[in-house]
Design an enzyme around this catalytic site. Structure first.
Site, PDB file in Angstrom:
ATOM      1  N   CYS C 144       2.777  -0.365  -6.160  1.00  0.00           N
ATOM      2  CA  CYS C 144       3.984  -0.377  -5.311  1.00  0.00           C
ATOM      3  C   CYS C 144       4.464   1.031  -4.985  1.00  0.00           C
ATOM      4  O   CYS C 144       4.704   1.350  -3.827  1.00  0.00           O
ATOM      5  CB  CYS C 144       5.091  -1.182  -5.990  1.00  0.00           C
ATOM      6  SG  CYS C 144       4.757  -2.948  -5.973  1.00  0.00           S
ATOM      7  N   HIS C 145       4.655   1.860  -6.036  1.00  0.00           N
ATOM      8  CA  HIS C 145       5.175   3.198  -5.778  1.00  0.00           C
ATOM      9  C   HIS C 145       4.396   4.270  -6.526  1.00  0.00           C
ATOM     10  O   HIS C 145       4.873   5.394  -6.655  1.00  0.00           O
ATOM     11  CB  HIS C 145       6.670   3.273  -6.129  1.00  0.00           C
ATOM     12  CG  HIS C 145       7.465   2.183  -5.483  1.00  0.00           C
ATOM     13  ND1 HIS C 145       7.854   1.066  -6.179  1.00  0.00           N
ATOM     14  CD2 HIS C 145       7.874   2.004  -4.198  1.00  0.00           C
ATOM     15  CE1 HIS C 145       8.498   0.245  -5.343  1.00  0.00           C
ATOM     16  NE2 HIS C 145       8.522   0.795  -4.142  1.00  0.00           N
ATOM     17  N   GLY C 146       3.233   3.902  -7.070  1.00  0.00           N
ATOM     18  CA  GLY C 146       2.340   4.916  -7.645  1.00  0.00           C
ATOM     19  C   GLY C 146       2.673   5.388  -9.037  1.00  0.00           C
ATOM     20  O   GLY C 146       2.579   6.584  -9.313  1.00  0.00           O
TER      21      GLY C 146
END
Lengths: 442, 290, 180
Positions: C144-146
């Site tokens: 999703c956001h690393g």
């Protein structure tokens, strides 16, 4: 007595700010100081009881709706899950279930009070008519709600009552299919009944607001049945708070005691055991009966041999209430001063109780003992079929025949000039003032 | 307006409410001639406003259900963990939660539950856990009816609420099997029971006295000594009938005893509250002519 | 003129307002209101069937070495990972100074069962399920956001603020755990 002027004066800064923007505190204060006739007796507390019942039903209902599943496969099990697994679920369910019965006990007493004291007569016709509408919505809501647990009585009660719609000529069948969402009562029906059961109480609440608005416009009736003119207000009325808030509060507590006896000790006494059998469209229960509060109307339905005639009679028995203000020709409101009418009224109450009893009996069953007499048209005279017909006849005769005739021909007792009079003069209102002068219009 | 007039008015109101309530209570369908007997009393400990369940009786009743009745009768709405709820047959004051009750875990393990393999998806049978429902002896209602001559054995989860006589009726029914009365024409696959509802008039010769009761598809399920009780109580048919009736009454409404106890407290509170409010009301209205 | 109770023929004036009995009645009314409200509010708390599934047991023999199994507990996914010797060694050897949320591997596992790691499969950033075996640290990577997690489920890189949560669990035997 007209709506009284507001005596509220905002004191604090917040009160003044609110008063010019949304005068809810003024509204509340005016309500609390509302001049109320001081001779109201305990029968007048049932309006407040009804408001409490509505709040209780809505509150418990919203919680139940968080756990109930309106699907034919899961409805019965979801109700039992509420009884077993949900915290306090058994209490909430039984309060809701018995709350419906208590609601109807209160509304019948409330309506009978209105009938007895002439609260439906001018200028209070709208209060009465909206009240009749609320009563009709209550019956609809109760019918929809009873289907939801999906027991045998739920299913078959719905089957019988929706079939009545099918009895209407020409449009009956298509309307029936539209109502059920299919050829038979099934999932589609259950889902929409749940949605409507959730909706109608709020419609009732809205009508309740109109009911109170009409009440505050026309003014509260009282047991003597005379209007209280402005100049008598100080002597004949008391502010609603604390005189009637506390009085109503006391009766509400006693009412809650009765309610508690049912909920905690005999929660299923007013219901039917067959509703704990899961619904089976292939098996009809031996006796299909609605809940007790619908029994008089169920009896009227079965009294007429023709199916559509029975439907018309059943709806007419509620419909007649709406036109009541114009059926009664008497200029005197309160039956305290109408001894002839009072006798017919007492007979009406007894008749209604018998009618309810008949609704639960088999039509062929004998009334007295075990013997047969002779067949009259389509049934033995000593049968509940004929008792129901006689009691139905009296029900309609009371409204269409007795009320208009007695009003014109009876001689009422002397009505006191003011409501303080019966008290101060020792209870016997033999004053010089003639009845007609004490009020503007009968 | 005196105290006497107030009380009279109140009495009238209460009398009317009581009349309506009484009427509604009496609004049961009429008993036709020749219908079943009213049920015999099982002398149950849980009847009345102060009644409580006898935990020993509930345990014996569960054993009768599990060993005799459960082969045909489901209790679909019961979970094993419910047996450990307060007031239930296996409630243990030491338990952390009903689901972790050791007796219930052991009882659940004795029963096989249908499930699917978490890896292959194949159906299998595994030991029960406390979170499981009681297993249904049949896979579906059609199979239940087919295996029992067309009459599916009813679910027993709420049977005490589903019959007007409650536990007394269940007890009476189980002990109500009797010799076939003289002249009664038996229907195939049916058994005569004195407490079953029904009208036997069509099955008796013309003019003969109609015996009470009706036909029931279930043959007498109990015989003396069928179950061995763990507490050495003699397992007569009468005893087993009482025990399983009490168990079914508990299973139909597991929280009834707690509810009655709460109710006592509520009524006492309301009574005191009513008293206080009444005094307040009279104080406010003192001296006001009305 | 707003609240005083004025009657011409009674005593119901200001004197009654301070009477104890009225306060008592009012207090009882408030008590009754609370007694009515509490069951309604409490009914929204988890019901008995939800509480019964509060703990589950799991057979550890189902997890292969170097692999993970995802199981469902309380309606949410849980990773049960059997770390290979190399992965375990990497996790133990990491210095605490390199960690955003310092925690030793020993604190996140049970004594005598170090190779097994049980963590909630919920990224501590915004709750997505991290993918197994990807990312720069061999543990998990949240797409999703690393966020990157190591073989002990600790946050090493990315926006997540803390390590993957280790739920309460215990070994009932060498091959069986109870979560919750």
């Amino acid at each position: 007595m007209s709506a009284h002027e507001s005596t509220y004066v905002p004191k604090t800064g917040v009160e003044k700010w609110l008063d010019t923007r949304l005068p809810i505190i003024r509204f509340g204060a005016d309500y609390m100081s509302l001049p109320t006739p001081k001779n109201l007796n305990y029968w007048y507390t049932f309006g407040g009881i009804l408001m409490l019942c509505l709040v209780i039903q809505i509150a418990t209902g919203i919680i139940l709706a968080m756990h109930y599943v309106p699907n034919t496969e899961m409805a019965f099990a979801s109700v039992e899950r509420i009884m077993r697994d949900v915290n306090g679920g058994d209490l909430i369910r039984y309060v809701h279930m018995n709350g419906a019965s208590m609601f109807f006990i209160a509304v019948y007493i409330h309506m009978l009070r209105g009938l007895y004291y002439g609260s439906y007569k001018a200028p209070r016709e709208m209060i009465w008519i909206i009240g009749c509408l609320i009563f009709f919505l209550m019956i609809a809501t109760a019918f929809l709600g009873y289907v939801l647990p999906w027991g045998q009585m739920s299913y078959w009660g719905a089957e019988v009552i929706t079939n009545l719609i099918g009895a209407i000529p020409v449009i009956g069948e298509p309307v029936l299919i539209w109502l059920r969402g299919g050829p038979a009562i099934d999932n589609a029906t259950l889902n929409r009944f749940f949605s409507l059961h959730y909706l109608l109480p709020f419609v009732i609440a809205g009508c309740e607001v109109l009911h109170m608005w009409a009440l505050h416009t026309a003014g509260q009736n009282n047991p003597v049945g005379i209007l209280i003119p402005k100049e008598r207000e100080k002597k004949d009325t008391l502010p609603f708070h604390p005189y009637f808030t506390v009085k109503d509060g006391f009766v509400i507590i006693v009412f809650l005691m009765l309610f508690s006896v049912f909920v905690f000790f005999m929660p299923n006494a007013l219901g039917h055991a067959d509703n704990y059998i899961p619904a089976n469209p292939l098996v009809t229960p031996p006796h299909i009966v609605p809940e007790w509060y619908m029994l008089p109307f169920y009896a009227i339905l079965r009294a007429i041999p023709d199916k559509f005639g029975g439907v018309v009679a059943m709806f007419a028995s509620i419909g007649v209430l709406f036109v009541l203000p114009w059926l009664d020709t008497s200029k005197v409101r309160s039956m305290r001063y109408r001894p002839t009418m009072r006798t017919f009224f007492i007979l009406f109450v007894i008749n209604a109780l018998i009618l309810g009893w008949c609704g639960a009996q088999l039509p062929d069953a004998p009334v007295i003992g075990d013997f047969k007499t002779f067949i009259l048209i389509d049934g033995d005279l000593n049968s509940y079929l004929w008792l129901t017909r006689f009691t139905t006849a009296y029900y309609f005769a009371f409204f269409f025949v007795i009320m208009p005739l007695v009003g014109l021909r009876e001689t009422p007792k002397q009505i006191p000039a003011t409501i303080s009079e019966p008290v101060l003069s020792g209870g016997d209102a033999m004053t010089a003032a003639a009845p007609a002068s004490a009020e503007k219009k009968g | 307006m005196t105290l006497q007039m107030n009380i009279r008015a109140m009495k009238k109101t209460l009398a009317l409410i009581a009349a309506v309530a009484g009427l509604s209570l009496a609004a049961q369908p009429a008993l036709a001639v020749g219908e079943k007997h009213p049920p015999r009393s099982g002398g149950f400990s849980f009847e009345g406003p102060f009644g409580t369940f006898d935990q020993g009786q509930l345990q014996r009743g569960y054993k009768v259900y599990r060993e005799v009745c459960a082969s045909c009768h489901s209790m679909d709405l019961m979970h094993f963990r419910t047996l450990a709820e307060p007031g239930g047959p296996f409630y243990d004051s030491d338990q952390v939660s009903p689901a972790e009750n050791r007796f219930v875990r052991a009882l659940a393990k004795e029963v096989q539950i249908a499930d699917i393999d978490t890896e292959t998806g194949e159906p299998l049978m595994r030991d029960g856990t406390s979170a499981d429902r009681f297993p249904n002896p049949y896979p579906n209602p059609t199979a239940a009816a087919a295996a029992n001559g067309g009459a599916a054995p009813p679910d027993l989860s709420v049977m005490a609420k589903a019959r007007g006589g409650g536990a007394d009726y269940i007890y009476s029914l189980l002990t109500g099997y009797a010799a076939v009365p003289q002249g009664l024409q038996m229907r195939p696959g049916q058994n005569y029971n004195k407490y079953m509802s029904g009208d036997l008039t069509p099955f008796m010769p013309e003019g003969a006295e109609v015996p009470p009761g009706g036909f029931i598809a279930m043959a007498n399920p109990l015989s003396d000594g069928q179950v061995t009780y763990d507490d050495d109580t003699v397992a007569s048919v009468d005893q087993m009938s009482k025990d399983v009736a009490a168990y079914i009454a508990w299973a139909s409404d597991p929280r009834q005893v707690q509810r009655k106890q709460t109710g006592m407290g509520v009524l006492i509170f309301l009574f005191i509250f009513a008293g206080i409010t009444y005094v307040s009301y009279r104080r406010i209205w003192k001296g006001v002519a009305h | 003129m707003t609240e005083s109770v004025v009657t011409e023929n009674g005593e119901g004036g200001d004197a009654t307002r301070r009477d104890f009995i009225h306060i008592a009645a009012g207090a009882a009314a408030v008590g009754a209101g609370a007694m009515l409200a509490w069951p309604l509010i409490n009914s929204m708390n988890p019901a008995a069937d939800t509480l019964a599934l509060a703990s589950i047991e799991f057979d550890m023999t189902k997890v292969q070495e170097g692999q993970q199994v995802v199981i469902k507990w309380q309606g949410k996914p849980v990773f049960v990972r059997y770390r290979s010797a190399r992965e375990l060694q990497e996790a133990v050897a990491t210095p605490l100074s390199a960690l955003k949320d310092p925690q030793t591997d020993a604190d996140r596992t049970k004594a005598g069962h170090q190779p097994y790691l049980v963590v909630l499969a919920s990224c501590t950033h915004l709750g997505c399920i991290p993918t197994f075996g990807t990312g720069d640290y061999g543990g998990w990577f949240c797409p999703c956001h690393g966020s990157h997690y190591d073989t002990s489920g600790r946050i090493r890189k990315g926006p997540a603020p803390s390590n993957l949560v280790v739920p309460e669990y215990a070994f009932l035997s060498d091959t069986r755990i109870k979560i919750g």
